[in-house]
Design an enzyme around this catalytic site. Structure first.
Site, PDB file in Angstrom:
ATOM      1  N   ASN A 194      -2.386 -28.583  11.188  1.00 34.14           N
ATOM      2  CA  ASN A 194      -2.212 -29.310  12.436  1.00 34.14           C
ATOM      3  C   ASN A 194      -3.062 -28.666  13.531  1.00 34.14           C
ATOM      4  O   ASN A 194      -3.369 -27.478  13.476  1.00 34.14           O
ATOM      5  CB  ASN A 194      -0.728 -29.277  12.840  1.00 34.14           C
ATOM      6  CG  ASN A 194      -0.459 -30.114  14.082  1.00 34.14           C
ATOM      7  OD1 ASN A 194      -1.077 -31.158  14.275  1.00 34.14           O
ATOM      8  ND2 ASN A 194       0.455 -29.663  14.931  1.00 34.14           N
ATOM      9  N   ASP A 230       9.043 -25.522  11.836  1.00 37.24           N
ATOM     10  CA  ASP A 230       9.116 -25.089  13.227  1.00 37.24           C
ATOM     11  C   ASP A 230       7.984 -25.751  13.987  1.00 37.24           C
ATOM     12  O   ASP A 230       6.816 -25.471  13.746  1.00 37.24           O
ATOM     13  CB  ASP A 230       9.000 -23.559  13.324  1.00 37.24           C
ATOM     14  CG  ASP A 230      10.157 -22.846  12.653  1.00 37.24           C
ATOM     15  OD1 ASP A 230      11.300 -23.315  12.801  1.00 37.24           O
ATOM     16  OD2 ASP A 230       9.908 -21.840  11.964  1.00 37.24           O
ATOM     17  N   LEU A 231       8.319 -26.634  14.903  1.00 36.22           N
ATOM     18  CA  LEU A 231       7.325 -27.455  15.590  1.00 36.22           C
ATOM     19  C   LEU A 231       6.242 -26.589  16.234  1.00 36.22           C
ATOM     20  O   LEU A 231       6.533 -25.746  17.085  1.00 36.22           O
ATOM     21  CB  LEU A 231       8.005 -28.321  16.654  1.00 36.22           C
ATOM     22  CG  LEU A 231       7.086 -29.268  17.441  1.00 36.22           C
ATOM     23  CD1 LEU A 231       6.434 -30.278  16.515  1.00 36.22           C
ATOM     24  CD2 LEU A 231       7.862 -29.964  18.557  1.00 36.22           C
ATOM     25  N   ASP A 232       4.990 -26.817  15.815  1.00 36.58           N
ATOM     26  CA  ASP A 232       3.813 -26.131  16.365  1.00 36.58           C
ATOM     27  C   ASP A 232       3.905 -24.609  16.255  1.00 36.58           C
ATOM     28  O   ASP A 232       3.302 -23.882  17.051  1.00 36.58           O
ATOM     29  CB  ASP A 232       3.608 -26.525  17.842  1.00 36.58           C
ATOM     30  CG  ASP A 232       3.171 -27.969  18.003  1.00 36.58           C
ATOM     31  OD1 ASP A 232       2.725 -28.559  16.996  1.00 36.58           O
ATOM     32  OD2 ASP A 232       3.279 -28.508  19.105  1.00 36.58           O
ATOM     33  N   GLU A 233       4.646 -24.096  15.275  1.00 35.83           N
ATOM     34  CA  GLU A 233       4.810 -22.649  15.144  1.00 35.83           C
ATOM     35  C   GLU A 233       4.500 -22.155  13.735  1.00 35.83           C
ATOM     36  O   GLU A 233       4.922 -21.061  13.344  1.00 35.83           O
ATOM     37  CB  GLU A 233       6.225 -22.230  15.550  1.00 35.83           C
ATOM     38  CG  GLU A 233       6.535 -22.462  17.023  1.00 35.83           C
ATOM     39  CD  GLU A 233       7.900 -21.948  17.432  1.00 35.83           C
ATOM     40  OE1 GLU A 233       8.528 -21.226  16.627  1.00 35.83           O
ATOM     41  OE2 GLU A 233       8.334 -22.264  18.555  1.00 35.83           O
TER      42      GLU A 233
END
Length: 289
Positions: A194, A230-233
């Protein structure tokens, strides 16, 4: 030694013990294989050793990966070593997922068409119809899969079906503006990358670049990472920054941010398809030039 033949890529990991480099390089030398490039790293934090080698077989046409695995495996067993071979000219089969923003998609398709990115792009998936003409221009099938809270499970199941149908090895979220469910994150574990903007402080919610402008930020950036729940992690592969100043208005920040997103995503994908990325827990080891 000069040779225009493309090399094989050997990658491996094992516990950190004495002799890890020797067991690989000695085997290659005794088999008559020529090492063109080698990088290694010992991660003291995890107690793991990582190595990447590009080599030319003694006899390119007669080289048999199965025979290599059998012969080398007898030596690697003492080191609990896990390894992979990647054939010369292998092109990773990559699916692109996108929403309405086209800057990353345009860049990836250009680099794919010009050979800068060694991939095949069998399909593009989107939750909007807006970029279908761009896909058609590149002769790439475009699947418009609308999504809502009610249809998300069915839409994501169709995504997975398409990835299986096209034998996809890597998925890139090129500004796909949807939060993936835990189920889809699990399906894509280790094979989805991403890209998103990185601003300090972290401006969440709508119009982040406008928020950043109101606070007078002095740099914009982007982060490319593996997808996890984990969103954007997820584990970070590449990051980029660009300095900005008081003369830059929100639209300027957006344009500069999109430039950084393009090159950062390309760098991350290049590392991945060249087998330069290793996971060490939640961290990445990048064995680059």
């Amino acid at each position: 030694m000069t040779n225009m033949t493309q090399p094989w890529i050997f990658t491996a990991r094992c516990p950190s013990v004495v002799g890890t480099v020797d067991v690989v390089t000695r085997y290659l030398a005794e088999a008559g294989h020529y090492i063109e490039e080698i990088q290694s790293f010992d991660d003291r934090a995890s107690g793991q050793f990582f190595i990447r080698i590009e080599f030319l077989p003694a006899e390119q046409d007669a080289f048999a990966p199965e025979a290599f695995d059998e012969a080398f495996g007898a030596r690697a067993a003492d080191f609990s070593m896990e390894w992979n071979l990647t054939a010369p000219g292998h092109r990773t089969r990559m699916a692109i997922m996108v929403s309405k923003y086209d800057h990353c998609l345009n860049d990836l398709l250009y680099r794919y068409r010009t050979g800068q990115l060694k991939v095949e792009v069998p399909l593009i998936i989107s939750n909007h119809p807006d970029l279908e003409e761009l896909a058609k221009w590149h002769n790439i099938p475009y699947y418009h899969l609308p999504v809502s809270a009610e249809t998300k499970p069915q839409q994501e199941a169709e995504i997975v079906r398409l990835l299986d149908e096209y034998d996809i090895e890597l998925v890139v979220l090129a500004r796909y503006m949807q939060v993936l469910s835990p189920w889809l994150c699990e399906q894509l574990d280790g094979k989805a990358i991403n890209i998103h903007h990185s601003l300090l402080p972290g401006f969440k919610g709508a119009r982040p670049y406008h928020q950043a402008w109101e606070k007078g930020v002095k740099m914009v950036g982007a982060t490319a990472h593996y997808v996890n729940n984990d969103l954007d992690e997820g584990p970070i592969i590449a990051q980029g920054i660009q300095e900005v100043g008081h003369a830059h208005y929100p639209e300027d920040l957006i344009a500069k941010g999109q430039d950084v997103e393009r090159i950062t995503l390309f760098n991350a994908l290049k590392h991945h398809v060249e087998r330069r990325v290793f996971l060490s827990g939640d961290r990445t080891i990048i064995l680059s030039h």
